[in-house]
Design an enzyme around this catalytic site. Sequence first.
Site, PDB file in Angstrom:
ATOM      1  N   LEU A   1       0.773  -1.334   0.148  1.00  0.00           N
ATOM      2  CA  LEU A   1       0.001  -0.044   0.151  1.00  0.00           C
ATOM      3  C   LEU A   1       0.905   1.420   0.009  1.00  0.00           C
ATOM      4  O   LEU A   1       1.853   1.203   0.630  1.00  0.00           O
ATOM      5  CB  LEU A   1      -0.926  -0.068   1.282  1.00  0.00           C
ATOM      6  CG  LEU A   1      -1.663  -1.007   1.405  1.00  0.00           C
ATOM      7  CD1 LEU A   1      -2.811  -0.946   2.512  1.00  0.00           C
ATOM      8  CD2 LEU A   1      -2.623  -1.356  -0.078  1.00  0.00           C
TER       9      LEU A   1
ATOM     10  N   GLY B   1       2.262  -8.611   5.892  1.00  0.00           N
ATOM     11  CA  GLY B   1       3.074  -7.645   6.865  1.00  0.00           C
ATOM     12  C   GLY B   1       2.225  -6.576   7.210  1.00  0.00           C
ATOM     13  O   GLY B   1       0.719  -6.672   6.893  1.00  0.00           O
ATOM     14  N   GLY B   2       2.519  -5.628   7.713  1.00  0.00           N
ATOM     15  CA  GLY B   2       1.725  -4.554   8.085  1.00  0.00           C
ATOM     16  C   GLY B   2       0.848  -3.874   6.846  1.00  0.00           C
ATOM     17  O   GLY B   2      -0.332  -3.900   7.120  1.00  0.00           O
ATOM     18  N   ASP B   3       1.482  -3.405   5.899  1.00  0.00           N
ATOM     19  CA  ASP B   3       0.544  -3.056   4.659  1.00  0.00           C
ATOM     20  C   ASP B   3       0.956  -3.822   3.732  1.00  0.00           C
ATOM     21  O   ASP B   3       0.997  -3.468   2.396  1.00  0.00           O
ATOM     22  CB  ASP B   3       0.647  -1.691   4.637  1.00  0.00           C
ATOM     23  CG  ASP B   3       1.997  -1.020   4.287  1.00  0.00           C
ATOM     24  OD1 ASP B   3       2.962  -1.771   4.259  1.00  0.00           O
ATOM     25  OD2 ASP B   3       2.303   0.155   4.256  1.00  0.00           O
ATOM     26  N   GLU B   4       1.379  -5.125   3.710  1.00  0.00           N
ATOM     27  CA  GLU B   4       1.883  -5.720   2.588  1.00  0.00           C
ATOM     28  C   GLU B   4       1.010  -7.158   2.251  1.00  0.00           C
ATOM     29  O   GLU B   4       0.657  -7.655   3.202  1.00  0.00           O
ATOM     30  CB  GLU B   4       3.199  -6.152   2.682  1.00  0.00           C
ATOM     31  CG  GLU B   4       4.485  -5.357   2.561  1.00  0.00           C
ATOM     32  CD  GLU B   4       5.907  -6.058   2.605  1.00  0.00           C
ATOM     33  OE1 GLU B   4       5.988  -7.123   1.798  1.00  0.00           O
ATOM     34  OE2 GLU B   4       6.308  -5.723   3.758  1.00  0.00           O
TER      35      GLU B   4
END
Lengths: 348, 195
Positions: free
Chosen positions: A208, A248-251
Site C-alpha cells: 500500500l 506484513g503491516g501493509d503488504e
Amino acid sequence: MIPIPDSGPGTAAIGLGGAALDRLMPMHLWLGPDGRVRHAGPTLTRLAGGAVQGLPFGAVMTLRRPHPAPDLGALLQLEGASLKLVLTGVPDLPLKGVVVALPEGAGALVDLSLGISLIEAVGRFDLTLRDFAPTDLAVELLYLTEAKAAVADELKRLALRLNGARASAEAEAATDTLTGLANRRGLDATLARMVRDRSPFALMHVDLDHFKAVNDTHGHAAGDAVLRQVAVVLRSQSRGRDLVARIGGDEFVIVFDEMVDPAQLRQIARRLITRLERPILVGDVPCRISASIGITLSTRHDPPDPDRLLQEADVALYESKRRGRARATLVSDRLLAVNPPVLPAAGA
Amino acid sequence: MHGLINRAIQCFLRDTYGAELWADVARAAQVERGGFEAMLSYPDALTDKVLAVAAERVGVPRVMMLEDMGTYLVSDPGLEALRRLLRFGGETFLEFLYSLDDLPERTRLAVPDLHLPDLELAEDGVGAFVLQCRGGWPGLAFVLQGMLRAMADDYGALALIDTAEGGEAGATLSIRLLDARFHAGKSFSLAARGQ
C-alpha cells in the site's frame, strides 16, 4: 426317552426326555431310526416357523458343509464333525451343528447353534433370553456387541471432535486475525502445495502507498479499518481458487492459480490500483491510499522455488515504487540483472 | 476417574439442572473447555471438586445427588444404551440382582479401563438381600443405589433399596423385594433398535 450312551465300559446310560432336552438344547433335532424328526427344540421350532415333527431331516434342514447327506446313514457318517447347515425354509440364516448317533440304531441327535447369525436372528425372530439355554454365550455376545458399539460410537465422536479442533486450529494458525485473509504461514503452505502439484501460478506482491499517513493522521483504529477494506477489495478482484494473504503491516500477496498471462495480470493489477484509490470511508473520514505492485510467474523456473519467486516479486514491487508508485511491474531478466534478488541464507 | 463417569456427571447436571449450572460448575471446578471426554481419564480430585461445587450450588447433599444421578442414568431416554446393557443381566429383577456380582467383570469386557467396585450379593431372608460394594470410588455405591431403584421400576418390580452403611472401605446396600411383578415394567427386546 433317549438313552445317551457312554463309550466307557461299565458306565450307565442316562435317559433324558424331550422337556429336559428342550431346556439343555433349545435348538436340537431328535431323529428316529427312519431319519424323520421325532422331536424339535422350541427355539428351532420357532425359527422353522412351526412344528416339524414327522418330516424327514432333509426336508427340514439343508446340510451345506462338509457335504450334503441324503439319508440318516450319510448324516451319521459325519458324527462329531462341525456341520454348516440351514433351515430349508430360512436359507439365508447359516447355522452351526453337530450330530451324534443314538445307541442301537435308535436314530440321531442334532444340536444346532446360531453362531455368527445370532444378531440377525434375534432381530428377525424377536428372540428373548428364554429362547437360549442359560449356559449359552449368546446373551453375552449380544451384550458385548451392544457395549462395543456404544464404545465405538463414543470413540468416533471423540475423533470427530478432535479432528474438528485440529482443522480449526490449523485454519486459525494460517489466518490473519485482522483481515481474515491468509497469513504468511498460510501463504507458505499454499505455495508449497502448488509447487508440489506443478500447477502454474502468478504471484502478485501488493504494497500500500500512503498507508503510514492514514495511521499517523487518523490513528491505528482507522488504519485497521482501511486494511480490512483493502482485504475486501483484494478478495473481490480475485477468484475463489486464488489465495490472498497479508504478510506484513501493509503488504499483501495474491497467488493466481493457473493464470500466467502477463497482459491479463497487468490488467488485473491496474484494476486493483483503481479500486484501492477510491476513498475509503472510516466513520465520516475519507482515507486515500494507493498501491504499488510487483508480479512474477512460476513458469520462469523449473522447478519453481517459492522463496525465489517472492524475492523476484519484491524486486518488481520496488521498481514500481522507484518509478513513482501506483503502478505494476512484471519482473524481467533485465530488471533482475540490475537488481539481483538477495536470497536468504539456507536455514535462515 | 474414567471419562465415562465424569461425562455421566456432566450430562446429569446439565440435563437435570440446566446448561447454565453446568457451565458455572465447570468454570468453578476448572474443567477444561468443552467438558469431559467419555474416552479419556481425569484426576479423581477433579471429579470430587465438580461434585462438591455442584452440591453446593444446587443445595442438595452430595449423597442424594449421586443417587439421583443413578436414577437418571437408567431412566433418561437419551441413555437407553446403558439401560439395555443392564437389562442383559436377566429376564426378571431377581435374575438381574443375581447378575450384579458379574457387573464389574461385564463392564471390563466392554471398557477395559473402567473399574467398578467389587459387588457381592447375599440373601438376607425371604426377598431380602444385602449388596456389598468394596473398593473403587466410594461415590459409586450411591449411584448404584439410584440405579437399582430405577432398574426395579424398569422391570416392574416393587423393591425398597437403602444404604445400610457407607464408609471409605465400602458401602452396604439393603434390598427388599416386595413384589417382583408389581406392574408391567418397560419393554425389553434382545434385538437392538434399528434391526
